[in-house]
Scaffold this motif. Structure first.
Motif, PDB file in Angstrom:
ATOM      1  N   GLU A   1      65.984  -0.581  66.735  1.00 37.54           N
ATOM      2  CA  GLU A   1      65.782   0.524  65.796  1.00 37.54           C
ATOM      3  C   GLU A   1      64.634   1.413  66.275  1.00 37.54           C
ATOM      4  OE1 GLU A   1      67.060  -2.262  64.791  1.00 37.54           O
ATOM      5  OE2 GLU A   1      68.653  -1.628  63.437  1.00 37.54           O
ATOM      6  N   TYR A   2      63.564   0.754  66.763  1.00 39.65           N
ATOM      7  CA  TYR A   2      62.389   1.495  67.236  1.00 39.65           C
ATOM      8  C   TYR A   2      62.788   2.494  68.326  1.00 39.65           C
ATOM      9  CZ  TYR A   2      57.888   2.122  69.662  1.00 39.65           C
ATOM     10  OH  TYR A   2      56.785   2.654  70.270  1.00 39.65           O
TER      11      TYR A   2
ATOM     12  N   GLU B   1      59.860  14.680  64.213  1.00 37.67           N
ATOM     13  CA  GLU B   1      58.784  13.715  64.459  1.00 37.67           C
ATOM     14  C   GLU B   1      59.343  12.296  64.389  1.00 37.67           C
ATOM     15  OE1 GLU B   1      55.162  14.510  62.006  1.00 37.67           O
ATOM     16  OE2 GLU B   1      56.237  16.392  61.683  1.00 37.67           O
ATOM     17  N   PHE B   2      58.644  11.364  65.048  1.00 39.04           N
ATOM     18  CA  PHE B   2      58.999   9.950  64.930  1.00 39.04           C
ATOM     19  C   PHE B   2      57.998   9.329  63.959  1.00 39.04           C
ATOM     20  CE2 PHE B   2      57.729   5.648  66.494  1.00 39.04           C
ATOM     21  CZ  PHE B   2      58.878   4.970  66.108  1.00 39.04           C
ATOM     22  N   ALA B   3      58.473   8.750  62.872  1.00 37.76           N
ATOM     23  CA  ALA B   3      57.564   8.121  61.904  1.00 37.76           C
ATOM     24  C   ALA B   3      57.852   6.628  61.898  1.00 37.76           C
ATOM     25  CB  ALA B   3      57.763   8.723  60.516  1.00 37.76           C
ATOM     26  N   ASP B   4      56.943   5.835  62.448  1.00 34.96           N
ATOM     27  CA  ASP B   4      57.214   4.403  62.611  1.00 34.96           C
ATOM     28  C   ASP B   4      57.112   3.656  61.274  1.00 34.96           C
ATOM     29  OD1 ASP B   4      57.659   1.881  63.472  1.00 34.96           O
ATOM     30  OD2 ASP B   4      56.076   1.851  64.992  1.00 34.96           O
ATOM     31  N   ALA B   5      58.215   3.009  60.903  1.00 32.25           N
ATOM     32  CA  ALA B   5      58.273   2.269  59.636  1.00 32.25           C
ATOM     33  C   ALA B   5      57.203   1.177  59.561  1.00 32.25           C
ATOM     34  CB  ALA B   5      59.657   1.659  59.463  1.00 32.25           C
TER      35      ALA B   5
ATOM     36  N   PHE C   1      65.301  -1.128  59.223  1.00 32.17           N
ATOM     37  CA  PHE C   1      65.367  -2.577  59.446  1.00 32.17           C
ATOM     38  C   PHE C   1      64.034  -3.319  59.474  1.00 32.17           C
ATOM     39  CE2 PHE C   1      66.821  -5.993  62.722  1.00 32.17           C
ATOM     40  CZ  PHE C   1      67.229  -6.857  61.729  1.00 32.17           C
ATOM     41  N   TYR C   2      62.903  -2.637  59.690  1.00 32.80           N
ATOM     42  CA  TYR C   2      61.665  -3.419  59.797  1.00 32.80           C
ATOM     43  C   TYR C   2      60.467  -2.692  59.197  1.00 32.80           C
ATOM     44  CZ  TYR C   2      60.115  -0.431  63.707  1.00 32.80           C
ATOM     45  OH  TYR C   2      59.707   0.630  64.471  1.00 32.80           O
ATOM     46  N   GLY C   3      59.405  -3.462  59.008  1.00 30.94           N
ATOM     47  CA  GLY C   3      58.124  -2.932  58.580  1.00 30.94           C
ATOM     48  C   GLY C   3      57.070  -3.853  59.157  1.00 30.94           C
TER      49      GLY C   3
ATOM     50  N   GLY D   1      66.570   3.201  54.450  1.00 31.82           N
ATOM     51  CA  GLY D   1      67.085   4.517  54.057  1.00 31.82           C
ATOM     52  C   GLY D   1      66.781   4.815  52.596  1.00 31.82           C
ATOM     53  N   ALA D   2      66.949   3.807  51.750  1.00 31.10           N
ATOM     54  CA  ALA D   2      66.703   3.994  50.315  1.00 31.10           C
ATOM     55  C   ALA D   2      65.213   4.189  50.041  1.00 31.10           C
ATOM     56  CB  ALA D   2      67.232   2.787  49.538  1.00 31.10           C
ATOM     57  N   ILE D   3      64.377   3.458  50.782  1.00 32.88           N
ATOM     58  CA  ILE D   3      62.916   3.590  50.615  1.00 32.88           C
ATOM     59  C   ILE D   3      62.483   5.006  51.010  1.00 32.88           C
ATOM     60  CG2 ILE D   3      60.703   2.817  51.578  1.00 32.88           C
ATOM     61  CD1 ILE D   3      62.054   0.025  51.969  1.00 32.88           C
ATOM     62  N   VAL D   4      63.027   5.479  52.119  1.00 33.93           N
ATOM     63  CA  VAL D   4      62.675   6.818  52.616  1.00 33.93           C
ATOM     64  C   VAL D   4      63.179   7.891  51.642  1.00 33.93           C
ATOM     65  CG1 VAL D   4      63.222   8.468  54.474  1.00 33.93           C
ATOM     66  CG2 VAL D   4      62.451   6.156  55.040  1.00 33.93           C
TER      67      VAL D   4
END
Ligand code: ASP
Length: 437
Positions: free
Chosen positions: A111-112, A125-129, A164-166, A185-188
């Motif tokens: 995913e990263y 932009e890339f926003a790392d979870a 998928f990750y945090g 996706g739902a969190i975002v």
């Protein structure tokens, strides 16, 4: 503004990624994008499965095994015009970490890398979870995540976020269960205050019935979250079951769409029943939204005279299930009998369960059935409309299908019918004929 999530198939080849780009760019309100790692393609495996193999192998062979993942990305990068070497620096960093990397870190790299790749392609932009999806002692921490994610995304105009990750309180990477990018996706979507959470996948949406059994089953145009939960329980696995909760809290609808079929309208999932009007009016006006079922349940029938006046009888039976760690699905009961329906377990657990119940409540009779199928008839439209259960029962009776159990909760959004595994397909077809979903 929209938050959009693309599943593994949508990222699996260069052609698919270019289609994703086209979809995103066709609507400027698609500002926040969440991605899965590339899924199966022709002869190639899911990247997450390849990474699981890397993570599970000995430290000294990990980099060697990882080469296949690197080659897979190089091919996609080349095909989308970024050049096969575009992520070399990222790959080298990961390779240097692999020998001592944790399982979750390794598995999440699909995913990263995918998010970095798409951010480059779109010039987002890339926003790392890892920075804003938080876990605390292994469990997802929604309160903390909600705040951090809103702050992080508030600083971005347009961003791609890996699904998928945090990370946990020590900064270590933690993954959700499989398919967890739906949850990201739902969190975002919630943090960004999106008007809709678009979930792009490789099917046209949720089906009114299993198309392998009922070939004329069609895509459901609108569902409520509650109806979706009922269908998910019966095995409709288009979305990760936990992906509903963050958006439900914020009243954001989920639109399930097919990356590869732009003409399909998809399934819109709305938070509450009162939204089933106006813009979200259903195309078909019917009491039943969908019929779904699952096979291979067990049911334990327990009979004892005067059971209804024995205080604590049910609790004692259910505590036997608890002691043996068996989760209970349904408990239809009569005056002198009760039935407990549960997912199939091994013979040893079954025997232990029966012995425990005998000891606890000394029943007159106890018997186990191991070939039970459950069918759920789901729909808000059946509420306060008499006759739905009667029609279902009559239809099964006319088809000479023995009904073993019927369970309707007070919410009147679903009726659960139990039939034998042998009658499962016939029952689905009969019920579909009755309600024409
Ligand atoms: N890539 C992960 C999986 O295969 C997560 C996801 O796709 O949502 O389960």
């Amino acid at each position: 503004m929209k938050a959009v999530k693309f599943g593994g198939t949508s990222m699996s080849t260069a052609e698919a990624v270019l289609e994703v780009k086209r979809i995103i760019e066709s609507d400027p309100s698609r500002r926040f994008v969440v991605v899965s790692a590339p899924g199966k393609a022709a002869s190639e495996n899911k990247v997450t499965d390849m990474l699981i193999e890397v993570a599970a192998s000995k430290a000294d062979v990990r980099v060697e095994l990882f080469a296949a993942v690197r080659a897979r990305f190089a091919k996609i990068l080349d095909g989308i015009g970024l050049g096969g070497n575009a992520l070399d620096a990222e790959f080298e960093k990961i390779e240097s970490e692999l020998p001592s990397a944790s399982y979750d870190y390794t598995v999440s790299r699909g995913e990263y890398l995918t998010a970095i790749m798409l951010a480059k392609l779109l010039d987002y932009e890339f926003a790392d979870a890892a920075e804003f999806v938080k876990f605390e002692r292994g469990a997802y921490d929604d309160v903390h995540t909600e705040k951090l994610c809103a702050t992080a995304l508030g600083k971005c105009r347009r961003a791609v976020v890996p699904g998928f990750y945090g990370s946990d309180e020590n900064g270590n990477i933690v993954t959700f269960s499989r398919g967890g990018s739906d949850v990201t996706g739902a969190i975002v979507a919630r943090a960004a205050g999106a008007s809709v959470y678009e979930n792009y996948t490789d099917v046209d949406g949720f089906m009114t019935c299993d198309p392998r059994i009922v070939p004329h089953a069609s895509v459901i145009d609108i569902l409520t979250y509650r109806e979706l939960r009922e269908l998910a329980y019966m095995g409709a696995n288009v979305l990760h079951p936990e992906s509903i909760f963050p958006v439900r809290k914020a009243n954001i609808p989920i639109h399930v769409l097919n990356t590869f079929n732009g003409s399909a309208h998809g399934t819109m999932i709305v938070p509450t029943e009162d939204l089933l009007g106006g813009k979200y009016r259903r195309n078909k006006k019917m009491p039943i939204t969908a019929i779904a079922g699952r096979q291979h349940f067990f049911s334990l029938y327990i009979e004892k005279s005067m059971m209804n006046s024995e205080v604590g009888f049910m609790r004692k039976v259910l505590s036997s299930f608890e002691r043996l760690g068996v989760s209970v699905e349904h408990v239809p009961s009569g005056i002198d009998s009760m039935t407990v329906v549960f997912s199939a377990v091994d013979g040893e657990t079954c025997n232990a369960l029966i012995d425990d119940i005998k000891k606890e409540v000394d029943p007159d009779h106890i018997s186990l059935t191991t070939d039970m199928s459950l069918i759920a008839i789901v729909g808000h439209g059946m509420r306060s409309r008499p006759g739905t259960a009667a029609r279902a029962i009559m239809r099964l009776s006319n088809a000479e299908i023995n009904l073993r159990m019927i369970d309707q909760g007070a919410s009147e959004i679903n009726i659960i019918l139990g039939v034998s595994d042998d009658d499962f397909a016939r029952a689905l077809i009969a019920l579909n004929g009755e309600f024409e979903v």
